[in-house]
Scaffold this active site. Sequence first.
Site, mmCIF file in Angstrom:
data_model
loop_
_atom_site.group_PDB
_atom_site.id
_atom_site.type_symbol
_atom_site.label_atom_id
_atom_site.label_comp_id
_atom_site.label_asym_id
_atom_site.label_seq_id
_atom_site.Cartn_x
_atom_site.Cartn_y
_atom_site.Cartn_z
ATOM 1 N N GLN A 151 0.755 -1.336 0.051
ATOM 2 C CA GLN A 151 0.055 0.065 -0.042
ATOM 3 C C GLN A 151 0.901 1.189 -0.002
ATOM 4 O O GLN A 151 1.790 1.273 0.719
ATOM 5 C CB GLN A 151 -0.795 0.062 1.060
ATOM 6 C CG GLN A 151 -1.798 1.344 1.503
ATOM 7 C CD GLN A 151 -2.478 1.355 2.537
ATOM 8 O OE1 GLN A 151 -3.387 0.621 2.926
ATOM 9 N NE2 GLN A 151 -1.978 1.937 3.741
ATOM 10 N N TYR A 182 0.127 4.802 0.471
ATOM 11 C CA TYR A 182 -0.662 6.132 0.716
ATOM 12 C C TYR A 182 0.261 6.971 1.523
ATOM 13 O O TYR A 182 0.525 8.146 0.929
ATOM 14 C CB TYR A 182 -1.722 5.722 1.793
ATOM 15 C CG TYR A 182 -2.907 4.964 1.291
ATOM 16 C CD1 TYR A 182 -3.014 4.793 0.113
ATOM 17 C CD2 TYR A 182 -4.072 4.709 2.088
ATOM 18 C CE1 TYR A 182 -4.440 4.052 -0.598
ATOM 19 C CE2 TYR A 182 -5.068 3.805 1.638
ATOM 20 C CZ TYR A 182 -5.115 3.720 0.433
ATOM 21 O OH TYR A 182 -6.514 3.134 -0.022
ATOM 22 N N SER A 183 1.103 6.688 2.611
ATOM 23 C CA SER A 183 1.649 7.878 3.111
ATOM 24 C C SER A 183 3.080 8.328 2.326
ATOM 25 O O SER A 183 3.478 7.749 1.758
ATOM 26 C CB SER A 183 2.289 7.177 4.708
ATOM 27 O OG SER A 183 1.367 6.754 5.516
ATOM 28 N N GLU A 219 -12.886 -2.498 8.323
ATOM 29 C CA GLU A 219 -11.591 -2.748 9.053
ATOM 30 C C GLU A 219 -11.419 -2.031 10.466
ATOM 31 O O GLU A 219 -10.876 -2.722 11.388
ATOM 32 C CB GLU A 219 -10.459 -2.124 8.373
ATOM 33 C CG GLU A 219 -10.099 -2.948 6.889
ATOM 34 C CD GLU A 219 -11.277 -2.657 5.884
ATOM 35 O OE1 GLU A 219 -11.558 -1.536 5.838
ATOM 36 O OE2 GLU A 219 -11.690 -3.568 5.012
ATOM 37 N N SER A 273 -3.834 8.295 13.942
ATOM 38 C CA SER A 273 -3.164 8.299 15.023
ATOM 39 C C SER A 273 -4.116 8.559 16.108
ATOM 40 O O SER A 273 -5.326 9.168 16.049
ATOM 41 C CB SER A 273 -2.287 9.388 15.141
ATOM 42 O OG SER A 273 -2.871 10.709 15.185
#
Lengths: 344, 344, 384, 384
Positions: free
Chosen positions: D126, D128-129, D244, D367
């Site tokens: 993945q 994304y960040s 999820e 977070s």
Amino acid sequence: MADGLVEEWVENARMIVESARAIVPADGALDRVRKARFDGPGYDRAVMAEAGELGLFLMRVGEEAGGLGLGMRETCELARVLGRGLLPEPVLPAIMAGALLQEHMPEAAMKGDQVITWAWQDAPGALTWQGAGRKLAVQGATGADLFAVVSGDGLALLPRDAVTLNAAETLDGGQLCSISYAAPDAQHPCPAAQSVLEDATLAHSAYLLGLSERALEITLDYLRVRKQFDRPIGSFQSLQHRATEIKVSLELSRAAIFATARRFDTGADALTRARGAARVKLRAAELAMHVSREAIQMHGAMGITDEADIGLFVRKAMAEANLFGAPRVLRARLAELLDEGEAA
Amino acid sequence: MADGLVEEWVENARMIVESARAIVPADGALDRVRKARFDGPGYDRAVMAEAGELGLFLMRVGEEAGGLGLGMRETCELARVLGRGLLPEPVLPAIMAGALLQEHMPEAAMKGDQVITWAWQDAPGALTWQGAGRKLAVQGATGADLFAVVSGDGLALLPRDAVTLNAAETLDGGQLCSISYAAPDAQHPCPAAQSVLEDATLAHSAYLLGLSERALEITLDYLRVRKQFDRPIGSFQSLQHRATEIKVSLELSRAAIFATARRFDTGADALTRARGAARVKLRAAELAMHVSREAIQMHGAMGITDEADIGLFVRKAMAEANLFGAPRVLRARLAELLDEGEAA
Amino acid sequence: MKDLPDFNAMSDADFRTLARDFVETNYPDIPRYSLSRLHWEDVKPWYLVLSEHGWICPTWPRQHGGMGLTAGKHLILIEEFERFGAARVNDIGPVMLGPLLLKYGTEAQKAEFLPKILSGEHVWAQGYSEPGAGSDLAAVRCEAVLDGDEWVINGQKTWCTLGMDANWIFILARTDKTVKKQAGISFLLVPMDAPGVTTRNIENLEREAEFCEVFFDDVRVPADYIVGGVNEGWTAAKALLGHERVFIGAPRLSSAAMTRLKRIALRAGAWHDPVFRDRYVALQSDVADLGDLFETYVDMLRDGRPIGADVAMLKIFQSELYQRISELMMEVAGEDAGLAQPPEADRQLHAAATWLSARPTTIFGGSTEIMRNMLAKAILDLPS
Amino acid sequence: MKDLPDFNAMSDADFRTLARDFVETNYPDIPRYSLSRLHWEDVKPWYLVLSEHGWICPTWPRQHGGMGLTAGKHLILIEEFERFGAARVNDIGPVMLGPLLLKYGTEAQKAEFLPKILSGEHVWAQGYSEPGAGSDLAAVRCEAVLDGDEWVINGQKTWCTLGMDANWIFILARTDKTVKKQAGISFLLVPMDAPGVTTRNIENLEREAEFCEVFFDDVRVPADYIVGGVNEGWTAAKALLGHERVFIGAPRLSSAAMTRLKRIALRAGAWHDPVFRDRYVALQSDVADLGDLFETYVDMLRDGRPIGADVAMLKIFQSELYQRISELMMEVAGEDAGLAQPPEADRQLHAAATWLSARPTTIFGGSTEIMRNMLAKAILDLPS
């Protein structure tokens, strides 16, 4: 759990709460609550009569004994609503008296013509009920006509003049009594005593949940409107994060109370019941005091005045958080049960 | 406390720290610290030799025994600086060995030509040193040439080949050993054993203070520069408030360490010493772990990488916070002392 | 008033003995160890005894009728009075206004007001806070307009501690609306018997009238009842917040509470419970650490070094620690925690009284939140 | 692949037995109860067994090769696999990309990619960040420009969990810089062996290479390797964050940690210490309460009711609880807390491993701070 059953208790609870609106309106009746404080028993016998007429004291009396035979989920839902309204009347003690007495519950007490309460606690900080002759922390005793008293000898129904009251004013403006009494002639066997104590602990937790829920709402309202440094204080991140901490505890408490009530209603074993009651009460007591601390702090100077309604919630929490066991007592109980769990 | 005395220890500490800059530069030497990890004993014997040349191991050896005879305030100031730089070398254990041995401290150990450490701990989680034959949690043992071992029989100075090492790698990349040894022929009486253990506990607390101090600084630097949602994350109130919580603990720890060191230096009684050592270590251990948790969280994803320097501090805190007693051991010790205080 | 010895020339130990003897000898027949503030009618005898002996204003210079104590000696005096359990007098005149007049007052103001504080003829209240302003003290809306040789005051003050006992009040009033918040504020002295001054008591959570609101409706005071110059009241008011911050952070409240906690635990049979002890010693360590931190500030005061903004850490920790002690008290007190009156009629055993009295400590005198904001910026250098 | 029975027609109890038998029978000779993620080379045998039996994609519809499980049955499967200690496979394809393609992919994309996820031929990462963006996922700077029939990608992704094991990666890339943050983002599929893709491993605090950075330097992929439309990647990516969240909040991590805590306490001689027990039962109550809250969400999934933003409460509490358990472990482990290797070579006794593995839970997947911000606004209706 089949869907049909879920629906049934939800519907029962809805009906009970709806009828209870007569004594605990949805918008609260905090003026009445405020006025009832520090005045005689700290509650209104007429409201008890009304609660009796509504059939509330029959909730935990079996249908075969002429009661409603409702479950702990319905009882907890009612208790939550009573807590939201800070109802000072000893409705829950009267329900528990009915649960103990069943077919022996006097007609007048069922109808609320006479005020009934129950007594169980043996000693300060104790969760035992087997002793006799003296009982502590009796709720609603000042103003009660009848006392359902459990001990190792069984269950006795005592009239007012058979008990000596030692009353102490509580912070919320009610009274908490210790009672002493001579061994009565007639005692019923009471195999359900432990189980009713656990039910009462659970219902009391639900009362504290309701109290906490409403105290949080009032505090959130205040955070939304109160401005400081030209901003609503509810926009400050630190208060926001602390408010979410209360919210998380509140939802944990709600989930634990109703899941435990479901277990109680569907035949939990003794260990599950004992653990469930202690755990749920532990969370609710800590929640109520957590909300109280934060509600005062977030209200700032207003929070420490008697005129602010939030103070009614705080003083009630202080008065009642430790009934049915302070957190340290409950954790000690859970620690004992750790070994029972091991053995099992 | 007269002004003259304050000045004297401050000046001494300043001089010691200045000379220690050779091994622990003010701007840190984290590259060296990083490289020393997971490599042999996890420290550099050459740095120990340098520390010896600087006279650090003489700090707690009395002047009459050829040492510097400095106090615990100076020792704590040095330890704090070592902690700031995460110095991996067992400088504090060598100082404590000197404090025990006094005139018996070998010349080679004084000068750092031979690496010396000390051993005291009898059992896991114990704060006792009276047992013999086996000692736990010996710092710097892998790589040491000499072991000053205290037991109820007295103080023994053992060469490397007289002890059997059982080494375990620690999270910071060093090693913590248990040692076993046969009862040696020569033992010195060691009336100062308990007192040196308390001094060592205090000095270790100061090391943790320094570590925490620097970890907070690094974290604050990160909060100032790191942006999220187009703002430096250090501008978020919730992180600001949490950072002030660390700062308050840090200043409490600093004040407690140096006030306790002053009491140690000016003749505290046994109970004051025992309480002081336990309390100061309790605060320092909790501080170090508190800083570690928050430093990781505030660094976000960077905080959980090995490449970020903050991780060196976290792993050192994890490795050392429980030496000289984990918080629960220290609280239990303080609880014992509660009764001694009562009796006194 | 007697001739006073040179207290500062005495050794600390001698002065401590003197202070202890003084309070033991002279304390009148009024309550000791009170958890809540006494009202003027109850505490007046003690005020007058202190006044009579010249001990009512410990920090004022001797030539103005004070004891002229150094910070170190003053601390000893406080310690000995608290050890004895002496009640706190209405001390806004001696502690707040006196030092302010000494620094910013005219000679005429000093001559008029200081002696009446010393004698107890004037009992002062503080008028800083306003409804809706909370910790934002500069958000002053109470207004004063100069009309000839008089200020005409309109507005409201609140949270005036023991304001119902006072016959004078000093206030912050807005005297210029055209400038930014802090710049248009003046410091005015107002007799509470002036026409147009009315008050309303506010009961605290213990249901005691501890505060009052004060309303000003076209209240007129002479033009020279202003301290520190027109529009310069903020500077004067802020200048006072120095030394007090240290004393607010003293460990005394918490250490006294620990003694009560022990008694409550003994009564509840919890004193020998290892679980209770684990928490008790953790709190005891906190109190001891606070004591050590407090001493570092006392040393600064003693040495005449300036006290920085970091002193707020003392107040934050002390107030939260006091609250945590009160929370353990409540838990240990069990069912009795909910009682409105003290068990055995002994206030020391009353967990709820401590819990309630601990609440305002994180709200008044700069809330913990405001203090943390300030620390984050001023001490930790975090961005806005 | 075998013919699969109709799992949803089975009773929960029967399905539980089936799942238990399945894992007990088929689990290969690879580690169980691993606290850290296994790499592809270690976990591949289990992936292939699952694949072979048609059990690799429990939630996909049966016609696409999944098991077609309802949420309730899926939960039972997870429970039984975790009870056995089965390793977590590289599941980004089965869990993340598959459902996304099923919802937003073209028929061609489904035909090309789904079978290769099922077979294990494609292992997905993945993307994304990005560095410096943290929880602000919409701050995408990695850029894709359409050049003829190819996207040309330049930029960087980071915190790609087990990215070093993957041969394909999906990324969010900025395809329109002129609109506001979320609006100009597309979802692209990239083979990691394409020219211009390079990676760099990142070691976590346990010094294991758990993540990698992925660099894109003029990387070209076909124009139709885009999912959900040009500039509509954000919608697609966000849509995945539903179910999820419930599973992230499951009490399993914490309850397994409680078992380890007990063993560590037994080893340290603390199990019968009342002080330890006081804390242990408090944590145990927390785990039980979390379990009850979790069940309320499972009921919603079972009933097909939508999951609201409040589910973040589960993740917040679970992750912080797991951390608190790990902190008590560290304290009880005493001197052994600092060891790099497990005592007695038993990972279950390794307090530090739990402590370290508990850290990312409050950082990744949103977070705790971001979640609290969101809850304050969306659930508590507090102002911005």
